[in-house]
Design a protein around this motif. Structure first.
Motif, short mmCIF file in Angstrom:
data_model
loop_
_atom_site.label_atom_id
_atom_site.label_comp_id
_atom_site.label_asym_id
_atom_site.label_seq_id
_atom_site.Cartn_x
_atom_site.Cartn_y
_atom_site.Cartn_z
N ARG A 138 24.63 41.81 -17.96
CA ARG A 138 24.12 40.56 -17.40
C ARG A 138 23.44 40.79 -16.05
O ARG A 138 22.38 40.24 -15.77
N ALA A 139 24.06 41.62 -15.17
CA ALA A 139 23.51 41.84 -13.83
C ALA A 139 22.16 42.52 -13.88
O ALA A 139 21.23 42.17 -13.14
N LEU A 140 22.01 43.52 -14.76
CA LEU A 140 20.74 44.24 -14.87
C LEU A 140 19.71 43.52 -15.72
O LEU A 140 18.55 43.92 -15.78
N ARG A 141 20.15 42.47 -16.41
CA ARG A 141 19.30 41.79 -17.40
C ARG A 141 18.79 42.79 -18.45
O ARG A 141 17.60 42.91 -18.72
N LEU A 142 19.74 43.50 -19.01
CA LEU A 142 19.48 44.55 -19.99
C LEU A 142 19.88 44.05 -21.38
O LEU A 142 21.01 43.61 -21.59
N TYR A 143 18.93 44.14 -22.33
CA TYR A 143 19.14 43.62 -23.68
C TYR A 143 18.71 44.65 -24.72
O TYR A 143 17.76 45.41 -24.51
N GLY A 144 19.40 44.67 -25.86
CA GLY A 144 18.96 45.40 -27.03
C GLY A 144 18.42 44.41 -28.05
O GLY A 144 18.85 43.26 -28.10
N PHE A 145 17.48 44.85 -28.90
CA PHE A 145 16.88 43.93 -29.86
C PHE A 145 16.49 44.67 -31.13
O PHE A 145 16.23 45.88 -31.12
N LEU A 146 16.46 43.94 -32.23
CA LEU A 146 16.17 44.51 -33.55
C LEU A 146 15.53 43.45 -34.43
O LEU A 146 16.06 42.34 -34.56
N LEU A 147 14.39 43.77 -35.03
CA LEU A 147 13.74 42.90 -36.00
C LEU A 147 13.78 43.56 -37.37
O LEU A 147 13.39 44.73 -37.51
#
Length: 372
Positions: A138-147
């Motif tokens: 949350r602090a780093l605004r780090l996300y993983g994503f997959l389509l």
């Protein structure tokens, strides 16, 4: 759960160590709500598009950017722009088109591997698309994503991954999205799902912070419809409003001989080793150096070309030199655009797979101009 689903799930929640964590500015608030950050973290054309620009800063196509004069091997910009346009088309067909359709769908919230995730489902022209994004920090605004996608009415095991990655959200610049991360594409799956487009694998490491956009782009077996597969690496840097530079290292069929035995841009089934270094200044033009070896040139042989142009495609310098000679830009009317030494880099081993079998491409390093 099928092996394919297990693999896709691992991609979504297990990506880490991409070099994003050292950016202290990543904690700076951005102009999006927390609920919207799951989509904000997925890079779009604001961060990923490749372009040279004219005097007004607008992207030009290869046809519009054509040089006056003969000698296709000298048309360095056209070779560069042809790949730019194909990569941009992939981004447009995935992020731009599919995300535009999905963003208005109300997502489901779920937990995967201990992370909070959102899931969007949308059927578009007979393909069921499933997008998942997980917040990793949350602090780093780090996300993983997959389509992923499957034919409408298919089974869970039929879902095939199209792109996957991980990104950190950075503050917007002039209203444009900014971020840092990596993304991999399986173009074979995208082609199978939609029945069109390029095949092969594409890996991108991106860093768009402030007015600086940097992209490392790896192509493995990349084949636009009907073309010979290409392996290549681009390193791209754009300073918005001023100009930029790009390096290309490739194994590709770029040259052929015309009826007079002269080298021209084309395909003849022979693979050249090619290196291009190009720099441009907005509203002024640019300079470029090119080296083709082997293939149509001849085994163990090389041909070198250098070019300069002013805005509107006016060619001011076009010279062929010995393979070991450095381009003589000083004697020509060449804009002072920055280019890298053409001998500096060879094509790495693109068989080192990362996301979805795409080449393992590092994200670019921080640039001092980011804070300017």
């Amino acid at each position: 759960m099928s092996p394919k689903s297990i693999s896709a799930l691992w991609l979504l929640i297990s990506l880490s160590g991409l070099g994003c964590g050292e950016d202290s500015e990543a904690t700076t608030p951005v102009e999006v709500s927390e609920a919207s950050e799951y989509l904000e973290a997925i890079p779009t054309a604001d961060e990923l598009s490749l372009a040279l620009t004219d005097a007004d800063g607008q992207a030009l196509t290869a046809a519009e950017f054509a040089l006056e004069g003969e000698g296709a091997p000298a048309r360095v910009r056209e070779i560069t722009l042809a790949v730019f346009e194909r990569v941009n088309a992939i981004i447009d067909r995935t992020q731009a088109r599919i995300l535009a359709e999905i963003k208005d769908v109300e997502p489901e919230e779920l937990e995967l591997g201990g992370f909070t995730c959102k899931r969007w489902l949308k059927t578009i022209e007979g393909v069921e698309w499933r997008l998942r994004a997980c917040r990793r920090d949350r602090a780093l605004r780090l996300y993983g994503f997959l389509l992923e996608g499957r034919a409408e009415g298919g089974a869970e095991a039929d879902y095939a991954p199209v792109f996957a990655g991980e990104g950190v959200i950075r503050p917007r610049f002039d209203g444009q999205k900014r971020g840092v991360g990596r993304i991999g594409y399986d173009l074979d799956n995208l082609n199978a799902l939609t029945g069109q487009g390029a095949t092969g694998k594409l890996g991108i490491g991106y860093r768009a912070v402030g007015r600086v956009r940097q992209l490392n782009v790896g192509l493995k077996g990349f084949a636009p419809e009907g073309d010979t597969p290409t392996d290549a690496l681009y390193r791209y840097r754009q300073l918005i409003g001023l100009g930029g530079k790009v390096r290309l290292v490739a194994r590709a069929d770029l040259l052929a001989e015309d009826e007079n035995g002269a080298l021209v841009q084309g395909e003849d089934g022979l693979i050249e080793r090619s290196r291009i270094s190009l720099g441009w200044l907005r509203g002024k033009g640019g300079r470029a150096a090119l080296l083709h070896c082997d293939g149509t040139v001849g085994e163990g042989q090389c041909v070198r070309r250098s070019q300069c142009w002013r805005e509107a495609g006016l060619l001011t310098h076009d010279a062929e030199g010995r393979p070991d000679d450095a381009p003589d830009f000083a004697a020509a009317r060449c804009p002072l655009a920055d280019i890298d030494p053409i001998e500096e880099e060879s094509l790495p081993d693109l068989t080192d797979e990362a996301l979805l079998g795409a080449p393992a491409i590092d994200e670019p390093n921080a640039d001092p101009e980011e804070e300017a």
